[in-house]
Design an enzyme around this catalytic site. Structure first.
Site, PDB file in Angstrom:
ATOM      1  N   GLY A 180       3.895   1.109   1.198  1.00  0.00           N
ATOM      2  CA  GLY A 180       5.242   0.562   1.020  1.00  0.00           C
ATOM      3  C   GLY A 180       6.075   0.664   2.293  1.00  0.00           C
ATOM      4  CG  ASP A 191      -1.937   1.013   1.299  1.00  0.00           C
ATOM      5  OD1 ASP A 191      -2.355   1.500   0.251  1.00  0.00           O
ATOM      6  OD2 ASP A 191      -2.334   1.397   2.415  1.00  0.00           O
TER       7      ASP A 191
HETATM    8  P1  5GP Z   1       1.864  -0.567   3.771  1.00  0.00           P
HETATM    9  O1  5GP Z   1       2.910  -0.553   4.826  1.00  0.00           O
HETATM   10  O2  5GP Z   1       2.385  -0.901   2.400  1.00  0.00           O
HETATM   11  O3  5GP Z   1       1.077   0.719   3.760  1.00  0.00           O
HETATM   12  O4  5GP Z   1       0.778  -1.616   4.195  1.00  0.00           O
HETATM   13  C1  5GP Z   1       1.001  -2.938   4.164  1.00  0.00           C
HETATM   14  C2  5GP Z   1      -0.034  -3.693   4.963  1.00  0.00           C
HETATM   15  O5  5GP Z   1      -1.231  -2.952   5.190  1.00  0.00           O
HETATM   16  C3  5GP Z   1      -0.443  -4.916   4.195  1.00  0.00           C
HETATM   17  O6  5GP Z   1       0.423  -5.980   4.442  1.00  0.00           O
HETATM   18  C4  5GP Z   1      -1.852  -5.152   4.697  1.00  0.00           C
HETATM   19  O7  5GP Z   1      -1.819  -5.909   5.872  1.00  0.00           O
HETATM   20  C5  5GP Z   1      -2.367  -3.768   5.026  1.00  0.00           C
HETATM   21  N1  5GP Z   1      -3.192  -3.234   3.910  1.00  0.00           N
HETATM   22  C6  5GP Z   1      -2.860  -2.303   3.012  1.00  0.00           C
HETATM   23  N2  5GP Z   1      -3.851  -2.089   2.114  1.00  0.00           N
HETATM   24  C7  5GP Z   1      -4.830  -2.956   2.452  1.00  0.00           C
HETATM   25  C8  5GP Z   1      -6.113  -3.249   1.880  1.00  0.00           C
HETATM   26  O8  5GP Z   1      -6.593  -2.701   0.869  1.00  0.00           O
HETATM   27  N3  5GP Z   1      -6.833  -4.214   2.512  1.00  0.00           N
HETATM   28  C9  5GP Z   1      -6.380  -4.878   3.615  1.00  0.00           C
HETATM   29  N4  5GP Z   1      -7.180  -5.799   4.130  1.00  0.00           N
HETATM   30  N5  5GP Z   1      -5.183  -4.626   4.172  1.00  0.00           N
HETATM   31  C10 5GP Z   1      -4.408  -3.675   3.595  1.00  0.00           C
END
Ligand code: 5GP
Length: 183
Positions: A108, A106
């Protein structure tokens, strides 16, 4: 008990789309690791467990399975930006080919943190394999070596991904009705 399927607005990626892309990704991995003896699949819990399980079974080359748990969204749909290791890898990864298996990139931030943390342990190689990515939401640049699908900026559930710890069991990726997030 209530029917979880009643909460679905629409299915974004069907079981068949995921199955067929996973088979292609297994081929991409086999190509990329053709000179390796063994790869360590490092699944990021909890969301990565379904993808890891199907991807692993689609692969015909030798690989081991390890797990790491990091903090993510809690029960909300937006990241706090803070990353915390909840369950660390016990194995030594020095001189190993390590492949991080993630559900979704998302912002990152999670992967960027994990990547730096793992690189400090001096693996032979470190690559990233994610089922989904939301390019419009990336805040930091993380190299995704193997990607299943790019998805729009929608909160998705299913195939390991949760909302408030449920919906992980859907065998597809779906978007929930807006009213589900309301209360
Ligand atoms: P980041 O650190 O890249 O923002 O987020 C990573 C984590 O956020 C992912 O491993 C996941 O657990 C959660 N996440 C991000 N986007 C989504 C989404 O659209 N749906 C769900 N269920 N979890 C998300």
């Amino acid at each position: 008990m209530r029917d979880l399927y009643a909460d679905i607005d629409y299915v974004l990626l069907s079981t068949e789309q995921i199955r067929s892309r996973t088979a292609e990704m297994a081929e991409e991995l086999a190509q990329a690791y053709q000179d390796s003896e063994e790869v360590m699949f490092l699944c990021v819990l909890k969301g990565g467990y379904v993808f890891m399980s199907d991807l692993s079974r689609a692969c015909k080359f030798p690989h081991t399975i390890e797990f790491m748990a990091v903090s993510s969204y809690g029960d909300a749909t937006h990241s706090s930006g803070a990353v915390q290791i909840l369950l660390d890898l016990q194995k030594d990864i020095s001189n190993r080919d390590v492949l991080i298996i993630e559900d979704i990139v998302d912002t990152g931030l999670t992967l960027s943190y994990m990547r730096d943390n793992l690189l400090a342990r001096q693996p032979k190689s470190l690559r990233i394999c994610s089922l989904l990515s939301k390019p419009s939401r990336h805040k930091v640049d993380v190299p995704i070596d193997f990607l299943g699908f790019e998805v729009p900026d929608e909160f998705v559930v299913g195939y390991g991904l949760d909302f408030a710890q449920i919906y992980r069991n859907f065998p597809f990726i779906a978007v929930l009705k807006p009213e589900v997030f309301g209360g």
